[in-house]
Design an enzyme around this catalytic site. Structure first.
Site, mmCIF file in Angstrom:
data_model
loop_
_atom_site.group_PDB
_atom_site.id
_atom_site.type_symbol
_atom_site.label_atom_id
_atom_site.label_comp_id
_atom_site.label_asym_id
_atom_site.label_seq_id
_atom_site.Cartn_x
_atom_site.Cartn_y
_atom_site.Cartn_z
ATOM 1 N N HIS A 1 -7.991 -4.332 -0.175
ATOM 2 C CA HIS A 1 -6.577 -4.222 0.095
ATOM 3 C C HIS A 1 -6.000 -5.118 1.076
ATOM 4 O O HIS A 1 -4.476 -5.621 1.071
ATOM 5 C CB HIS A 1 -7.707 -2.970 0.549
ATOM 6 C CG HIS A 1 -5.816 -1.844 0.565
ATOM 7 N ND1 HIS A 1 -5.614 -1.243 -1.124
ATOM 8 C CD2 HIS A 1 -5.237 -0.869 1.420
ATOM 9 C CE1 HIS A 1 -4.442 0.032 -0.408
ATOM 10 N NE2 HIS A 1 -4.020 -0.793 0.530
ATOM 11 N N ASP B 1 -10.644 -4.271 -4.072
ATOM 12 C CA ASP B 1 -10.105 -3.011 -3.189
ATOM 13 C C ASP B 1 -10.353 -1.570 -4.095
ATOM 14 O O ASP B 1 -9.863 -1.277 -5.268
ATOM 15 C CB ASP B 1 -8.718 -3.726 -3.418
ATOM 16 C CG ASP B 1 -7.803 -2.465 -3.116
ATOM 17 O OD1 ASP B 1 -8.137 -1.506 -2.313
ATOM 18 O OD2 ASP B 1 -6.307 -2.617 -2.633
ATOM 19 N N SER C 1 0.399 -1.024 0.279
ATOM 20 C CA SER C 1 0.472 -0.143 -0.303
ATOM 21 C C SER C 1 1.115 1.371 -0.077
ATOM 22 O O SER C 1 1.652 2.113 -0.906
ATOM 23 C CB SER C 1 -1.412 -0.163 1.392
ATOM 24 O OG SER C 1 -1.869 1.235 0.996
#
Ligand SMILES: *[C@@H]1O[C@H](CO)[C@@H](O)[C@H](O)[C@H]1NC(C)=O
Ligand SMILES: *[C@@H]1O[C@H](CO)[C@@H](O)[C@H](O)[C@H]1NC(C)=O
Length: 394
Positions: free
Chosen positions: A372, A343, A173
């Protein structure tokens, strides 16, 4: 009197250098530390792995924790280094919360790598700042660019200094996002051999979480109030109140839904009975970091902090903030990008746009039912995703 003044001046300039400018060559000021309550003591030694913790200073005075973890059974000969960088509102512990057989960190150690774990500024397992403490607003006065310019740079130079070897990078991320930006600097990318990015974020054009989009736009007119909070802690009262306000304004029925699912998408594979354990290790972030993410979401740029017209002239000598030029990443640096079909933050269209901009070879893996967080904490990622990382590095 003159002598006293000279002494005082010398003392003051040393103090000023240390406190205001931070270290000059930070790598040489890094040192190891034994801390039973650190990441090694809390998550690694009890699993039977070797672990050493280091304190790595940044040029702007933060003292980051970096752990080196390895599997005892795989010998002590010179091992290749892998560097793991966590995401937003996480710390290095995020890689270690699941069972070793489910965790990419332990899997890499079992495959014979030395695993170097990053802990960004202000995370709870890091060592604070040489001047400021957590209660001071200056401690939280940093934006995403600082993670790129100071944290990633200090930690990668440190791992290179310790090993003298090219580094494999794993980013999750915002840890992936910081990597992409950092690799546009040749000094950094020259240290890195390959990069595997999980739930990678760079362009935020198609973020589909209504809560996140609403929050990003709210920043436009509430920016002064929000920036006055400095530390953003999702579990504290004012932030809960803020979320409530967003929910009311957007008519999202937050109370009927899993709040986390609203932000990160519906999870396929996170073991929900572990949620209480996961939330034992909360991390705050700076409001300014979120403000920059909100700017990027609103503008669709992949670039530096927007100080607005006069601020931009002052900081950058131009009216618009510069972008990170992905075409400056060397062609020799290849990427593995694993993303989830559910996501709402690393949307497939944005990931595709990112992949097209990367100059080197790119391998992609789409897990249609992943959200995610499933890439980091999902209990099937060790069979679906991580073996691809091992293969890609090998
Ligand atoms: C966030 O706030 C909660 C509630 O006040 C507190 O228990 C927690 O320790 C805070 N987290 C951090 C990282 O400061
Ligand atoms: C979920 O986590 C709990 C607690 O760690 C564990 O006892 C259980 O076996 C896990 N279930 C699955 C399907 O992994």
């Amino acid at each position: 009197m003159a002598e006293l003044c000279n002494k005082l001046f010398l003392f003051l300039s040393v103090w000023l250098t240390l406190c205001w400018i931070g270290c000059v060559d930070c790598v040489e000021e890094a040192h190891s530390v034994v801390n039973a309550h650190g990441i090694c003591g809390t998550f690694v030694w009890n699993r039977g792995y070797d672990c050493t913790e280091f304190i790595v200073p940044t040029k702007d005075g933060f003292l980051l924790a970096v752990q080196k973890m390895s599997n005892r059974a795989s010998g002590t000969s010179r091992k290749e280094p892998v560097f793991l960088h966590h995401g937003l509102m996480e710390g290095g512990q995020s890689w270690l919360l699941n069972e070793p057989k489910e965790s990419v960190a332990f899997m890499l150690a079992d495959s014979g790598y030395d695993v170097w774990i990053a802990n960004g500024r202000t995370t709870t397992f890091s060592y604070g700042h040489i001047t400021y403490n957590r209660a001071q607003k200056e401690f939280w006065d940093w934006k995403w660019d600082d993670l790129v310019e100071y944290d990633i740079s200090s930690m990668l130079h440190f791992v290179n200094y310790m090993t003298g070897q090219p580094i494999y990078y794993v980013g999750y991320s915002q840890g992936a996002m910081s990597g992409f930006a950092a690799f546009t600097d040749n000094q950094i990318s020259s240290l890195v051999k390959k990069a595997a990015m999980l739930s990678p974020v760079a362009y935020l054009n198609h973020v589909s979480s209504p809560l996140v989009t609403a929050a990003a736009w709210l920043f436009v007119d509430k920016v002064d109030i929000l920036l006055d909070m400095y530390e953003f802690n999702l579990s504290s009262a004012s932030e809960t109140q803020l979320l409530q306000t967003i929910c009311e304004n957007t008519q999202i029925h937050c109370q009927d839904l899993d709040l986390l699912a609203l932000i990160t998408g519906p999870s396929c594979c996170i073991n929900k009975s572990r949620n209480a354990y996961y939330s034992k290790y909360p991390e705050s972030t700076s409001t300014k970091n979120l403000a920059q993410l909100a700017q990027l979401l609103r503008s669709g740029r992949f670039g530096k902090y927007d100080y607005e017209l006069t601020g931009n002239l002052l900081h950058y000598g131009r009216t618009f903030p510069p972008s990170y030029d992905l075409s400056a990443i060397p062609k020799s640096l290849s990427f593995f990008l694993a993303h989830g079909g559910n996501d709402p933050l690393a949307d497939s269209e944005d990931v595709t746009q990112l992949a097209e901009k990367l100059p080197g070879k790119v391998k992609m893996l789409l897990m249609p039912n992943y959200n995610h967080g499933d890439m980091m904490l999902g209990t099937s990622a060790h069979t679906d995703v991580y073996p691809h990382i091992l293969k890609f590095f090998h």
